[in-house]
Design a protein around this motif. Sequence first.
Motif, mmCIF file in Angstrom:
data_model
loop_
_atom_site.group_PDB
_atom_site.id
_atom_site.type_symbol
_atom_site.label_atom_id
_atom_site.label_comp_id
_atom_site.label_asym_id
_atom_site.label_seq_id
_atom_site.Cartn_x
_atom_site.Cartn_y
_atom_site.Cartn_z
ATOM 1 N N GLY A 129 29.003 44.267 45.665
ATOM 2 C CA GLY A 129 29.974 45.344 45.855
ATOM 3 C C GLY A 129 30.133 46.177 44.591
ATOM 4 O O GLY A 129 29.659 45.819 43.513
ATOM 5 N N SER A 130 30.810 47.274 44.731
ATOM 6 C CA SER A 130 31.074 48.152 43.594
ATOM 7 C C SER A 130 32.097 47.501 42.670
ATOM 8 O O SER A 130 33.198 47.150 43.104
ATOM 9 N N PRO A 131 31.781 47.323 41.376
ATOM 10 C CA PRO A 131 32.761 46.753 40.448
ATOM 11 C C PRO A 131 34.060 47.549 40.401
ATOM 12 O O PRO A 131 35.131 46.982 40.227
ATOM 13 N N ALA A 132 33.978 48.865 40.588
ATOM 14 C CA ALA A 132 35.166 49.716 40.519
ATOM 15 C C ALA A 132 36.171 49.399 41.616
ATOM 16 O O ALA A 132 37.339 49.763 41.523
ATOM 17 N N ASP A 133 35.728 48.708 42.662
ATOM 18 C CA ASP A 133 36.596 48.361 43.779
ATOM 19 C C ASP A 133 37.086 46.920 43.715
ATOM 20 O O ASP A 133 37.565 46.378 44.712
ATOM 21 N N GLN A 134 36.962 46.260 42.545
ATOM 22 C CA GLN A 134 37.337 44.859 42.432
ATOM 23 C C GLN A 134 38.089 44.602 41.128
ATOM 24 O O GLN A 134 37.872 45.277 40.129
ATOM 25 N N ASP A 179 33.582 46.299 30.479
ATOM 26 C CA ASP A 179 33.768 47.716 30.181
ATOM 27 C C ASP A 179 32.534 48.520 30.595
ATOM 28 O O ASP A 179 32.645 49.615 31.112
ATOM 29 N N GLY A 180 31.355 47.937 30.424
ATOM 30 C CA GLY A 180 30.131 48.603 30.841
ATOM 31 C C GLY A 180 29.962 48.655 32.347
ATOM 32 O O GLY A 180 29.447 49.629 32.905
ATOM 33 N N ALA A 181 30.397 47.604 33.050
ATOM 34 C CA ALA A 181 30.246 47.534 34.505
ATOM 35 C C ALA A 181 31.310 48.353 35.230
ATOM 36 O O ALA A 181 31.072 48.846 36.328
ATOM 37 N N GLY A 182 32.498 48.471 34.641
ATOM 38 C CA GLY A 182 33.543 49.314 35.208
ATOM 39 C C GLY A 182 34.344 48.742 36.353
ATOM 40 O O GLY A 182 34.588 49.439 37.332
ATOM 41 N N ASP A 219 41.285 49.912 24.533
ATOM 42 C CA ASP A 219 40.394 51.075 24.612
ATOM 43 C C ASP A 219 39.461 51.028 25.821
ATOM 44 O O ASP A 219 38.769 52.009 26.093
ATOM 45 N N TYR A 220 39.418 49.921 26.535
ATOM 46 C CA TYR A 220 38.547 49.826 27.711
ATOM 47 C C TYR A 220 39.155 50.620 28.860
ATOM 48 O O TYR A 220 40.356 50.870 28.893
ATOM 49 N N ASP A 221 38.326 51.011 29.813
ATOM 50 C CA ASP A 221 38.736 51.937 30.871
ATOM 51 C C ASP A 221 39.260 51.265 32.131
ATOM 52 O O ASP A 221 39.135 51.823 33.205
#
Length: 178
Positions: free
Chosen positions: A78-83, A107-110, A128-130
């Motif tokens: 799955g998309s890391p941004a959705d977890q 931080d790299g995977a998001g 500082d991580y997103d």
Amino acid sequence: MGNDTWATRAARLGCATLVDAMGRVHGHRAHVPAMASPDPLRPLFVPAATISYLPYREDLVAADRDFRHYFYGALGTGSPADQVLVLSIGGYPDVSHGGGTKLARADGAGPAGILADGRLRDFGQLRDYDFAMWCKGEAVRWGGDTVMPHAFGEAVEISGAWQLAPRPGPAGRFAFTQ
């Protein structure tokens, strides 16, 4: 019901509301311990991807079973941004379960965020991580000689209050905001 609607409803709940509701369901005392964040203005409300820790055991150390193995195993396809990546404590709430170096991979995977039922290190760098991060507070010392990841994709319990399962839907979601 979309993420925004669930998040909006969850954000209106305070600690007292949650403790009162738990008290009505369970016959014993219920507490929701406080969580900390390097940036508490970032809410977190997405499906859970879980990594379980256990006390460090030399006989279980394997070269192909490093944090990278568990990190990508938990996130799956799955998309890391959705977890949200959930780090279960393995019985050691005051030990660091990650810091700036280990979580640089995140931080790299998001991913949407990280929730640790223990401590994290390097708040200055993590800030500082997103993505959002919540934990039991900042640790000073490395915890790799005390705990180690041992499984991913399993249901975990956070502080006796939250049970998280790595599946979509409200039962597999975690909402946290201050």
